[in-house]
Write an enzyme that holds these catalytic residues in place. Structure first.
Site, PDB file in Angstrom:
ATOM      1  N   LYS A 186      73.854 158.985 -19.371  1.00 10.21           N
ATOM      2  CA  LYS A 186      72.558 158.865 -18.708  1.00 10.21           C
ATOM      3  C   LYS A 186      71.494 158.549 -19.751  1.00 10.21           C
ATOM      4  O   LYS A 186      71.333 159.280 -20.731  1.00 10.21           O
ATOM      5  CB  LYS A 186      72.191 160.152 -17.966  1.00 10.21           C
TER       6      LYS A 186
ATOM      7  N   PHE B  57      76.328 152.465 -12.897  1.00 12.37           N
ATOM      8  CA  PHE B  57      76.755 152.707 -11.516  1.00 12.37           C
ATOM      9  C   PHE B  57      75.708 153.436 -10.683  1.00 12.37           C
ATOM     10  O   PHE B  57      75.888 153.618  -9.488  1.00 12.37           O
ATOM     11  CB  PHE B  57      78.081 153.470 -11.478  1.00 12.37           C
TER      12      PHE B  57
ATOM     13  N   GLN C 292      71.146 154.123 -10.608  1.00 12.84           N
ATOM     14  CA  GLN C 292      69.875 153.912 -11.281  1.00 12.84           C
ATOM     15  C   GLN C 292      68.732 154.545 -10.512  1.00 12.84           C
ATOM     16  O   GLN C 292      68.758 154.635  -9.293  1.00 12.84           O
ATOM     17  CB  GLN C 292      69.601 152.406 -11.445  1.00 12.84           C
ATOM     18  N   GLY C 293      67.732 154.988 -11.248  1.00 12.69           N
ATOM     19  CA  GLY C 293      66.512 155.510 -10.659  1.00 12.69           C
ATOM     20  C   GLY C 293      65.323 154.760 -11.214  1.00 12.69           C
ATOM     21  O   GLY C 293      65.473 153.746 -11.909  1.00 12.69           O
TER      22      GLY C 293
ATOM     23  N   ASP D   2      66.373 170.940  -8.780  1.00  9.82           N
ATOM     24  CA  ASP D   2      66.576 169.605  -8.195  1.00  9.82           C
ATOM     25  C   ASP D   2      67.978 169.491  -7.603  1.00  9.82           C
ATOM     26  O   ASP D   2      68.654 168.484  -7.767  1.00  9.82           O
ATOM     27  CB  ASP D   2      66.342 168.526  -9.248  1.00  9.82           C
TER      28      ASP D   2
END
Length: 413
Positions: free
Chosen positions: A186, A165, A167-168, A273
């Site tokens: 992940k 669902f 994505q990088g 982050d």
């Protein structure tokens, strides 16, 4: 094209001039180039890693080669977390349900409107991502993480993969179940330079216990990949659900983030982050912080990064406070920060998101202090929590709030 035309040696050496990467360049190729020609030799990957890196990226690109070109470009965009189910999108835009894995999907629209686009993204994730295949390959032994106890090692026989669902460039997040409990999975490309960081982050995850921190289920690794399993967020991320919400709820969610970060900083940890991609929404509309990063900063992370972090200079925990100021603005306005703004504008021009004129004075003050260029001006999260609690109690007074990106009025209720 011939590289660096009309550019002198001094421009490369003293001014850091580099080639201009086309705007439509694939993110994976962009990252390979920028890492290879980085001014810091430690950042440049060894050639054998670069070859493996490019090979895995090409496998992932080939996995969507059958998708119409006008849609293929959308593959890496984030979508709402949808319960596991598999669909096929035909060239005519028709949707065929191949396999129902969850009764919740029966509520989904099967039209070719916006819901169909969500289903398209889901379909892309089920085409056989190489990261998923590498994880579930039974011929390769599974190892636990050195930094945490054996009890945290994921038993892959108990792990059932669902859809991808989000994505990088070098990772993918899937839905699924572990020992019959819904989880988020992940999977990341494993790189030697990131090994120590990932081990440290997994160790931190195993130690954390707070209602506003995403719960850790376990982790494992195989040659070429890491796998991190956490509790599942039904509402997806704040970034995925960018839409107007009542001001009172926006402040309550900001409080959730501030409390989670106060807990994290109190233990001596930094997030580094903090952004809306890592803020997950649960059934009761509460927010929990995903503290695992495990991957290099991606192209758009600068939107939330403190100036000193962009410069790669010295920094403290106050970089998280800066990021929170941007997140607070995002929660309240329902908009993506810094649209069409480059990192250089943040550094050189001191650009910040525009605070609406009808903002409540206390909220304006919190945002302005949190994203101040001087880290010493930024308040600690313990103080941010107190200020937001005060702002939350003031919402009982019915006054107009902000306007969101859809030009609908945001009111106190």
């Amino acid at each position: 094209m011939l590289p660096c035309q009309n550019i002198g040696d001094s421009d490369i050496v003293y001014n850091g001039v580099q080639l201009i990467i086309p705007n439509d360049c694939l993110p994976s190729l962009r990252e390979i180039m920028t890492r290879c020609w980085d001014a810091d030799p430690e950042i440049r990957p060894p050639l054998h890693r670069g070859r493996q890196y490019a090979s895995l990226r090409m496998q992932r690109l080939r996995s969507v080669s059958a998708i119409p070109g006008c849609l293929r470009m959308e593959r890496l965009r984030s979508v709402s977390a949808i319960p596991a189910s598999t669909f096929v999108l035909h060239n005519r835009g028709q949707l065929t349900d191949l396999e129902k894995r969850d009764k919740k999907t029966e509520k989904m629209s099967r039209t070719t409107g916006s819901s169909a686009f969500k289903v398209f993204f889901v379909f892309v994730g089920r085409m056989g991502d190489p990261l998923e295949r590498a994880l579930m390959d039974s011929t390769v032994p599974t190892e636990g993480m050195e930094s945490c106890e054996e009890k945290w090692k994921i038993d892959l026989e108990q792990l059932k993969m669902g859809i991808s669902f989000e994505q990088g460039d070098s990772w993918a997040r899937f839905g699924g179940t572990y020992r019959s409990v819904e989880v988020a999975i992940k999977i990341l490309e494993r790189e030697q330079l990131m090994e120590q960081q990932v081990q440290q982050e997994v160790k931190m995850l195993a130690e954390l216990n707070h209602p506003n921190i995403v719960g850790f289920v376990g982790a494992c690794r195989k040659p070429g990949i890491w796998c991190i399993v956490t509790e599942y967020a039904d509402g997806g991320s704040v970034h995925q659900q960018c839409r107007p919400v009542p001001l009172k709820l926006a402040i309550k969610q900001a409080l959730d983030v501030a409390k989670g970060m106060a807990y994290l900083h109190g233990l001596g940890f930094s997030h580094m982050d903090l952004n809306s991609h890592n803020l997950l929404i649960f059934k009761d509309n509460s927010i929990k912080i995903s503290v695992f990063r495990g991957a290099p900063f991606e192209n758009q992370s600068y939107r939330w990064m403190a100036p000193e972090l962009i410069r790669r200079g010295s920094y403290t925990q106050k970089v998280d406070v800066y990021s929170f100021g941007i997140v607070l603005w995002e929660l309240i306005t329902g908009m993506l920060p810094f649209h069409n703004i480059e990192a250089s504008d943040i550094l050189n021009k001191g650009v910040r998101p525009i605070i609406p004129k009808d903002s409540r004075p206390l909220l304006t003050a919190i945002m302005a202090r949190c994203w101040d260029a001087n880290p010493d001006v930024r308040p600690p999260f313990t103080e941010v929590v107190k200020m937001l609690e005060k702002a939350y109690t003031q919402i009982n007074v019915p006054v107009p709030g902000f306007r969101c990106c859809f030009a609908q009025p945001r009111t106190a209720d």
